[in-house]
Scaffold this active site. Structure first.
Site, PDB file in Angstrom:
ATOM      1  N   CYS A   1       4.868  -7.547 -13.898  1.00  0.00           N
ATOM      2  CA  CYS A   1       3.611  -7.772 -13.164  1.00  0.00           C
ATOM      3  C   CYS A   1       2.375  -7.345 -13.955  1.00  0.00           C
ATOM      4  O   CYS A   1       1.262  -7.789 -13.659  1.00  0.00           O
ATOM      5  CB  CYS A   1       3.643  -7.044 -11.826  1.00  0.00           C
ATOM      6  SG  CYS A   1       4.953  -7.633 -10.762  1.00  0.00           S
TER       7      CYS A   1
ATOM      8  N   HIS B   1      -3.948  -6.937  -9.518  1.00  0.00           N
ATOM      9  CA  HIS B   1      -2.649  -7.576  -9.308  1.00  0.00           C
ATOM     10  C   HIS B   1      -2.329  -7.482  -7.824  1.00  0.00           C
ATOM     11  O   HIS B   1      -2.541  -6.444  -7.195  1.00  0.00           O
ATOM     12  CB  HIS B   1      -1.582  -6.861 -10.138  1.00  0.00           C
ATOM     13  CG  HIS B   1      -0.194  -7.219  -9.734  1.00  0.00           C
ATOM     14  ND1 HIS B   1       0.232  -8.529  -9.679  1.00  0.00           N
ATOM     15  CD2 HIS B   1       0.863  -6.452  -9.349  1.00  0.00           C
ATOM     16  CE1 HIS B   1       1.502  -8.545  -9.289  1.00  0.00           C
ATOM     17  NE2 HIS B   1       1.900  -7.311  -9.074  1.00  0.00           N
TER      18      HIS B   1
ATOM     19  N   ASN C   1       3.079 -12.061  -4.026  1.00  0.00           N
ATOM     20  CA  ASN C   1       3.024 -11.421  -5.356  1.00  0.00           C
ATOM     21  C   ASN C   1       3.574 -12.426  -6.370  1.00  0.00           C
ATOM     22  O   ASN C   1       4.765 -12.736  -6.354  1.00  0.00           O
ATOM     23  CB  ASN C   1       3.867 -10.140  -5.312  1.00  0.00           C
ATOM     24  CG  ASN C   1       3.902  -9.412  -6.644  1.00  0.00           C
ATOM     25  OD1 ASN C   1       3.519  -9.955  -7.678  1.00  0.00           O
ATOM     26  ND2 ASN C   1       4.391  -8.190  -6.627  1.00  0.00           N
TER      27      ASN C   1
HETATM   28  O1  UT7 Z   1       4.342  -6.074  -8.281  1.00  0.00           O
HETATM   29  C1  UT7 Z   1       5.234  -5.141  -8.780  1.00  0.00           C
HETATM   30  C2  UT7 Z   1       5.103  -3.848  -8.126  1.00  0.00           C
HETATM   31  N1  UT7 Z   1       5.596  -3.898  -6.779  1.00  0.00           N
HETATM   32  C3  UT7 Z   1       4.996  -3.210  -5.857  1.00  0.00           C
HETATM   33  O2  UT7 Z   1       3.980  -2.607  -6.104  1.00  0.00           O
HETATM   34  C4  UT7 Z   1       5.642  -3.127  -4.510  1.00  0.00           C
HETATM   35  C5  UT7 Z   1       5.460  -1.741  -3.962  1.00  0.00           C
HETATM   36  N2  UT7 Z   1       6.102  -1.516  -2.689  1.00  0.00           N
HETATM   37  C6  UT7 Z   1       5.717  -2.099  -1.540  1.00  0.00           C
HETATM   38  O3  UT7 Z   1       4.845  -2.933  -1.521  1.00  0.00           O
HETATM   39  C7  UT7 Z   1       6.367  -1.620  -0.258  1.00  0.00           C
HETATM   40  O4  UT7 Z   1       7.136  -0.479  -0.520  1.00  0.00           O
HETATM   41  C8  UT7 Z   1       7.267  -2.701   0.420  1.00  0.00           C
HETATM   42  C9  UT7 Z   1       6.399  -3.804   1.011  1.00  0.00           C
HETATM   43  C10 UT7 Z   1       8.254  -3.269  -0.583  1.00  0.00           C
HETATM   44  C11 UT7 Z   1       8.038  -2.069   1.584  1.00  0.00           C
HETATM   45  O5  UT7 Z   1       7.129  -1.465   2.493  1.00  0.00           O
HETATM   46  P1  UT7 Z   1       7.390   0.030   3.009  1.00  0.00           P
HETATM   47  O6  UT7 Z   1       6.349   0.314   3.995  1.00  0.00           O
HETATM   48  O7  UT7 Z   1       7.470   0.901   1.794  1.00  0.00           O
HETATM   49  O8  UT7 Z   1       8.776  -0.109   3.741  1.00  0.00           O
HETATM   50  P2  UT7 Z   1      10.132   0.667   3.442  1.00  0.00           P
HETATM   51  O9  UT7 Z   1      10.766   0.159   2.199  1.00  0.00           O
HETATM   52  O10 UT7 Z   1       9.880   2.131   3.580  1.00  0.00           O
HETATM   53  O11 UT7 Z   1      10.997   0.185   4.669  1.00  0.00           O
HETATM   54  C12 UT7 Z   1      10.627   0.491   6.032  1.00  0.00           C
HETATM   55  C13 UT7 Z   1      11.616  -0.189   6.954  1.00  0.00           C
HETATM   56  C14 UT7 Z   1      13.072   0.013   6.567  1.00  0.00           C
HETATM   57  O12 UT7 Z   1      13.809   0.182   7.749  1.00  0.00           O
HETATM   58  P3  UT7 Z   1      14.279   1.666   8.214  1.00  0.00           P
HETATM   59  O13 UT7 Z   1      15.097   2.191   7.081  1.00  0.00           O
HETATM   60  O14 UT7 Z   1      12.996   2.429   8.404  1.00  0.00           O
HETATM   61  O15 UT7 Z   1      15.044   1.391   9.463  1.00  0.00           O
HETATM   62  C15 UT7 Z   1      13.463  -1.287   5.918  1.00  0.00           C
HETATM   63  O16 UT7 Z   1      14.841  -1.578   6.059  1.00  0.00           O
HETATM   64  O17 UT7 Z   1      11.403  -1.604   6.933  1.00  0.00           O
HETATM   65  C16 UT7 Z   1      12.648  -2.280   6.696  1.00  0.00           C
HETATM   66  N3  UT7 Z   1      12.366  -3.523   5.984  1.00  0.00           N
HETATM   67  C17 UT7 Z   1      12.078  -4.674   6.616  1.00  0.00           C
HETATM   68  N4  UT7 Z   1      11.984  -4.983   7.908  1.00  0.00           N
HETATM   69  C18 UT7 Z   1      11.655  -6.248   8.205  1.00  0.00           C
HETATM   70  C19 UT7 Z   1      12.326  -3.725   4.623  1.00  0.00           C
HETATM   71  N5  UT7 Z   1      12.006  -5.003   4.373  1.00  0.00           N
HETATM   72  C20 UT7 Z   1      11.868  -5.615   5.591  1.00  0.00           C
HETATM   73  C21 UT7 Z   1      11.537  -6.920   5.973  1.00  0.00           C
HETATM   74  N6  UT7 Z   1      11.434  -7.196   7.288  1.00  0.00           N
HETATM   75  N7  UT7 Z   1      11.291  -7.891   5.087  1.00  0.00           N
END
Ligand code: UT7
Length: 325
Positions: free
Chosen positions: A115, A252, A282
């Site tokens: 990225c 980005h 993204n």
């Molecule tokens: O471009 C390269 C660099 N990439 C980035 O900068 C990405 C950085 N990270 C992020 O943008 C975020 O961490 C994400 C968008 C990937 C995830 O958001 P988050 O607020 O950090 O969520 P999380 O991973 O802590 O997950 C929270 C909950 C989990 O459920 P539990 O364990 O709390 O029950 C996940 O299983 O959300 C769940 N979850 C989803 N639920 C519905 C994860 N993906 C999904 C989904 N739909 N697509």
């Protein structure tokens, strides 16, 4: 000795026609439009058709940038393509873009910084131009991330999209003051200790397969605001500008919460931020030039503007660039 600066003469972009909405994704994996919007800011993304390659997207974006720059492709002597989704393992996608543009002189190569690829490619091209080795460069960010996604993994497949953007750089002799047009400073960084946070679990030299993207999103998020803010601050110190002097912040597009966090931390007003996440998702190395193109078409990117670009991605890699448009 003359002072040389790389002036950005043109911007172009290209997106595949097919659109995949959050609701479409909710039919594929256990997710919802509400979750994706709230956690990321993404509403839809473009997906390449079968047979529509990274180079096809890159060529279309580069052609538009050249037309807008009013520069004939035969005058281009450097093509740098930032991509993690090359058409083939080799040769470089940049070579295909070079021939697609009808260019047969100079050099063409790919840059692999995921990225952060566009910031890396811009920095490399800028340094070649400043060193006097090349005169005019096309810098492309082009990706078809849809091909390396695990479409059963809801934590990653909802985030990414396909597309390409490009800029045309021209070496111009200047006096060397910061009010003149061109790239004022770039800063690139990496730290391989964080490889396991974001990677593709395949490759020609390990599994002999392409593999799928794997990400510890929460951990990547934790690094993003701190690392990106740091490299932006270094870039501003190098040029002597304060955050409130930035006219346009073109980050980005990984997650709206990351963008907002950085803008808030540095004191960049929300109306100066360019957001394309909602429409593009993204697009990895393509997201910054796609956002530049959006800003241009919205009449926000005009001559004389002070433009800040930044990114962080797999590696981890990160970087920032400051340019006077
Ligand atoms: O471009 C390269 C660099 N990439 C980035 O900068 C990405 C950085 N990270 C992020 O943008 C975020 O961490 C994400 C968008 C990937 C995830 O958001 P988050 O607020 O950090 O969520 P999380 O991973 O802590 O997950 C929270 C909950 C989990 O459920 P539990 O364990 O709390 O029950 C996940 O299983 O959300 C769940 N979850 C989803 N639920 C519905 C994860 N993906 C999904 C989904 N739909 N697509």
């Amino acid at each position: 000795m003359a002072f040389i600066r790389s002036v950005i003469r043109g911007v172009g972009a290209h997106l595949p026609k097919r659109i995949l909405s959050n609701d479409d994704l909710a039919r594929l994996v256990d997710t919802s439009d509400a979750w994706i919007r709230e956690r990321t800011g993404i509403v839809q993304r473009h997906i390449a058709e079968e047979g529509e390659l990274t180079s096809d997207l890159g060529i279309a974006a580069a052609r538009q940038a050249l037309v807008r720059a009013a520069i004939d492709p035969i005058d281009i002597d450097l093509v740098v393509c930032a991509t993690s989704t090359p058409d083939r393992t080799f040769p470089a996608t940049a070579v295909r873009i070079q021939s697609g543009l009808g260019v047969s002189k100079g050099a063409a190569f790919d840059v692999q910084a995921v990225c952060s690829g566009f910031v890396y490619a811009l920095s490399i091209a800028d340094n070649f131009l400043k060193a006097g080795q090349f005169k005019r460069a096309v810098v492309v960010g082009a990706e078809t991330f849809s091909r390396i996604l695990d479409w059963k993994d809801r934590s990653t497949c909802v985030l990414f999209g396909d597309g390409a953007g490009a800029v045309v750089l021209e070496a111009q002799a200047q006096h060397g003051n910061r009010e003149e047009r061109g790239i004022l400073a770039t800063r690139i960084r990496s730290d391989g200790r964080f490889e396991e946070l974001l990677y593709v679990d395949g490759g020609p030299g390990s599994t002999k397969t392409t593999g799928h993207l794997r990400m510890n999103g929460r951990e990547v998020f934790r690094h993003a605001v701190q690392k990106i803010s740091g490299v932006i601050e270094e870039t501003l110190v190098m040029t002597g500008y304060a955050p409130d002097e930035i006219d346009l912040y073109v980050p980005h597009q990984a997650n709206k919460r990351i963008l907002d966090g950085i803008a808030q931390r540095l004191g960049i007003r929300p109306d100066k931020v360019v957001y394309t996440l909602a429409k593009h998702g993204n697009t990895s190395a393509a997201s910054i030039p796609l956002a530049l193109n959006q800003a241009l078409e919205d009449h926000r990117l005009t001559e004389g503007r002070l433009v800040l670009m930044e990114a962080m991605g797999g590696g981890l890699t990160w970087g920032a660039a400051l340019a006077r448009w």
